[in-house]
Design a protein around this motif. Structure first.
Motif, PDB file in Angstrom:
ATOM      1  N   CYS A   1      25.897 -27.415  -5.477  1.00 19.17           N
ATOM      2  CA  CYS A   1      24.485 -27.779  -5.679  1.00 19.17           C
ATOM      3  C   CYS A   1      23.564 -26.619  -5.322  1.00 19.17           C
ATOM      4  CB  CYS A   1      24.137 -29.014  -4.837  1.00 19.17           C
ATOM      5  SG  CYS A   1      24.915 -30.544  -5.410  1.00 19.17           S
ATOM      6  N   ARG A   2      23.894 -25.907  -4.233  1.00 13.80           N
ATOM      7  CA  ARG A   2      23.083 -24.732  -3.878  1.00 13.80           C
ATOM      8  C   ARG A   2      23.192 -23.654  -4.940  1.00 13.80           C
ATOM      9  NH1 ARG A   2      24.969 -25.818   1.425  1.00 13.80           N
ATOM     10  NH2 ARG A   2      26.631 -24.296   1.171  1.00 13.80           N
ATOM     11  N   ALA A   3      24.392 -23.495  -5.517  1.00 15.19           N
ATOM     12  CA  ALA A   3      24.557 -22.512  -6.584  1.00 15.19           C
ATOM     13  C   ALA A   3      23.709 -22.884  -7.799  1.00 15.19           C
ATOM     14  CB  ALA A   3      26.028 -22.404  -6.972  1.00 15.19           C
ATOM     15  N   VAL A   4      23.671 -24.184  -8.117  1.00 17.12           N
ATOM     16  CA  VAL A   4      22.837 -24.634  -9.231  1.00 17.12           C
ATOM     17  C   VAL A   4      21.369 -24.390  -8.923  1.00 17.12           C
ATOM     18  CG1 VAL A   4      22.133 -26.650 -10.570  1.00 17.12           C
ATOM     19  CG2 VAL A   4      24.537 -26.318 -10.014  1.00 17.12           C
ATOM     20  N   THR A   5      20.972 -24.645  -7.656  1.00 12.64           N
ATOM     21  CA  THR A   5      19.586 -24.394  -7.255  1.00 12.64           C
ATOM     22  C   THR A   5      19.222 -22.924  -7.419  1.00 12.64           C
ATOM     23  OG1 THR A   5      19.724 -26.198  -5.652  1.00 12.64           O
ATOM     24  CG2 THR A   5      17.942 -24.616  -5.356  1.00 12.64           C
ATOM     25  N   ASP A   6      20.193 -22.033  -7.189  1.00 11.54           N
ATOM     26  CA  ASP A   6      19.956 -20.596  -7.342  1.00 11.54           C
ATOM     27  C   ASP A   6      20.024 -20.147  -8.795  1.00 11.54           C
ATOM     28  OD1 ASP A   6      19.620 -20.354  -4.642  1.00 11.54           O
ATOM     29  OD2 ASP A   6      21.725 -19.877  -4.242  1.00 11.54           O
ATOM     30  N   GLY A   7      20.277 -21.083  -9.704  1.00  9.29           N
ATOM     31  CA  GLY A   7      20.233 -20.745 -11.122  1.00  9.29           C
ATOM     32  C   GLY A   7      21.567 -20.663 -11.821  1.00  9.29           C
ATOM     33  N   ASP A   8      22.680 -20.902 -11.105  1.00  4.02           N
ATOM     34  CA  ASP A   8      24.007 -20.827 -11.726  1.00  4.02           C
ATOM     35  C   ASP A   8      24.391 -22.200 -12.266  1.00  4.02           C
ATOM     36  OD1 ASP A   8      26.520 -20.219 -12.559  1.00  4.02           O
ATOM     37  OD2 ASP A   8      27.395 -20.016 -10.553  1.00  4.02           O
ATOM     38  N   LEU A   9      24.174 -22.398 -13.560  1.00  8.98           N
ATOM     39  CA  LEU A   9      24.494 -23.697 -14.171  1.00  8.98           C
ATOM     40  C   LEU A   9      25.960 -23.818 -14.540  1.00  8.98           C
ATOM     41  CD1 LEU A   9      21.373 -24.275 -16.458  1.00  8.98           C
ATOM     42  CD2 LEU A   9      21.825 -25.169 -14.170  1.00  8.98           C
ATOM     43  N   THR A  10      26.750 -22.770 -14.283  1.00 14.10           N
ATOM     44  CA  THR A  10      28.194 -22.854 -14.553  1.00 14.10           C
ATOM     45  C   THR A  10      28.965 -23.398 -13.356  1.00 14.10           C
ATOM     46  OG1 THR A  10      28.569 -20.572 -13.807  1.00 14.10           O
ATOM     47  CG2 THR A  10      28.010 -20.912 -16.133  1.00 14.10           C
ATOM     48  N   ALA A  11      28.310 -23.582 -12.226  1.00 14.67           N
ATOM     49  CA  ALA A  11      28.991 -24.086 -11.023  1.00 14.67           C
ATOM     50  C   ALA A  11      29.447 -25.523 -11.252  1.00 14.67           C
ATOM     51  CB  ALA A  11      28.067 -24.015  -9.811  1.00 14.67           C
TER      52      ALA A  11
END
Length: 451
Positions: A176-186
């Motif tokens: 979720c933190r990765a998605v928040t940082d803009g990584d939609l592939t997480a």
């Protein structure tokens, strides 16, 4: 989870250990009484009726820590060990009933000795309670050791189970933190725990749908901008070719149409640039233009529009503020939206005024109308109180944020919107340079058309 497990085990241990500890105490005291009673009965059987006449009595050997004594009806001790004169237990036993009692620090059992249905003596067996308490404490110590062992095992199991449960949740939190940082592939990994795995699958499905939606929007924006730029470029070339002709009658109209197409082309570029940025671009990187020039172009394009509606437009700025350099394109886009909003929803004269705050410029757009909408709803995309799609003010606010500025409703009656554009470090230097060197870039083509 560990605290819950340990608390549950502690409650279970207390509920089990307290009754068990009482049972241990009761068992050792009861066991000692039974042993004393057996020894007293064995001694009573061996007592001869002639002991009252002085015959010697041989009592059985007492167990370690016990005392065994024979008393006559006196009651005086005739043999064995014990107090010289019979105590209360001996006196009660002379009434032909076995007595169990605890006197002081001793357990006492008194058994009557009968002959011809008469009590002729009492055998008294006793043992100190100190030895019994030693065995009770030893039992309680063993019980405590077992309880501590059970508690330790429970803590280890609880920690292991907690790690098993929290590991997939921590992984989901990282994704979720990765998605928040803009990584939609997480994507969250599979979990052996059904409920957490269901959450992870739902999270991954949501991200997949979101990625597809964003990709669709990105493709649409790119396609729309490409399809708009091509005809706009062709239209500009056509107008420039027509402008090269010597027919002076059409020249003003062609210049106005050419300025409008350039303005529209720049609007498409600005909106496309805004959609490409996940973070606000630095305001200092935008092309700089004098605030006075922005107001002049604004007035030339909007004066005729308001005049056709029988309304007056006035643009004013102090000399110092007019020389300040700002991101002209973005500010022009925002002011265009505010003026169009005043034309559609406001009434009366419209004024655009600039105020100088040294490190920022404030653009006030005021009309004589009244607005009764909460500011929070006013800038919500899709919300409108009249004609329109409810996009303009939301877009204007996004453009202001992209400049690190702020757009707000300053007054409800009369309606006044305020755009605050900070000059910042780079902009501040440009501001000071503009005041000492008023020249500015005049290479940009004039924009005399209407939006």
């Amino acid at each position: 989870m560990v605290r819950v497990a340990v608390t549950a085990v502690l409650v279970a241990l207390v509920l089990l250990a307290v009754p068990l500890g009482l049972a241990i105490k009761s068992y050792f005291f009861a066991h000692q009484r039974d042993a004393l009673e057996r020894d007293a009965l064995a001694g009573a059987v061996r007592v001869s009726p002639d002991f009252t006449t002085g015959d010697p009595v041989e009592l059985p050997a007492a167990a370690a820590g016990e005392h065994l004594g024979l008393y006559d009806a006196g009651p005086r001790r005739k043999a064995g060990a014990g107090p010289q004169s019979g105590d209360r237990a001996v006196q009660q036993a002379l009434a032909a009933a076995s007595v169990r009692s605890q006197t002081g620090n001793e357990l006492v059992i008194a058994v009557p000795v009968s002959h011809n249905e008469q009590v002729i003596g009492v055998v008294r067996a006793s043992a100190p309670t100190r030895g019994i308490w030693k065995r009770v404490l030893a039992g309680w110590g063993a019980l405590l050791g077992v309880a501590l062992l059970a508690l330790g095992v429970a803590i280890l199991v609880a920690r292991r189970q907690a790690r098993a449960l929290t590991a997939p949740l921590e992984d989901l939190s990282r994704q979720c933190r990765a998605v928040t940082d803009g990584d939609l592939t997480a994507r969250a990994r599979h979990s052996p725990i059904t409920e957490i795995d269901q959450v992870a699958r739902t999270h991954n499905d949501m991200l997949q749908s979101l990625s597809e939606l964003l990709q669709h929007e990105k493709n649409f924006t790119a396609n729309a901008s490409h399809q708009l730029r091509t005809p706009l470029t062709g239209l500009q070339l056509t107008l420039e070719s027509a402008l090269a002709q010597e027919d002076s009658r059409l020249r003003p109209a062609i210049e106005e149409a050419l300025a409008s197409t350039r303005h529209l082309h720049q609007t498409v570029e600005d909106v496309l640039r805004l959609t490409r940025k996940s973070r606000h671009p630095a305001a200092a990187t935008a092309p700089r233009e004098a605030a006075g020039r922005v107001l002049e172009d604004l007035a030339s394009r909007w004066h005729g529009v308001f005049a056709d509606d029988g309304r007056r437009l006035e643009c004013t700025a102090p000399e110092a503020a007019a020389q300040a350099l700002i991101a002209g394109r973005a500010v022009t886009q925002i002011l265009d939206i505010l003026l169009d909003n005043a034309r559609l929803h406001g009434r009366g004269a419209v004024e655009v005024a600039v105020r100088d705050f040294e490190d920022a410029l404030a653009f006030d757009v005021t009309d004589e109308g009244t607005l009764d909408i909460a500011p929070a709803r006013l800038f919500t995309r899709g919300h409108t109180s009249g004609p329109g799609e409810g996009i303009g003010l939301s877009l204007a606010q996004d453009l202001a944020d992209a400049l690190d500025g702020r757009l707000s409703l300053a007054s409800h009656a009369p309606t006044r919107f305020t755009l605050l554009v900070p000059l910042g470090s780079v902009a501040g230097n440009s501001h000071r340079l503009a005041r000492t060197t008023p020249e500015h870039d005049s290479s940009a083509p004039p924009e005399n058309g209407r939006p």
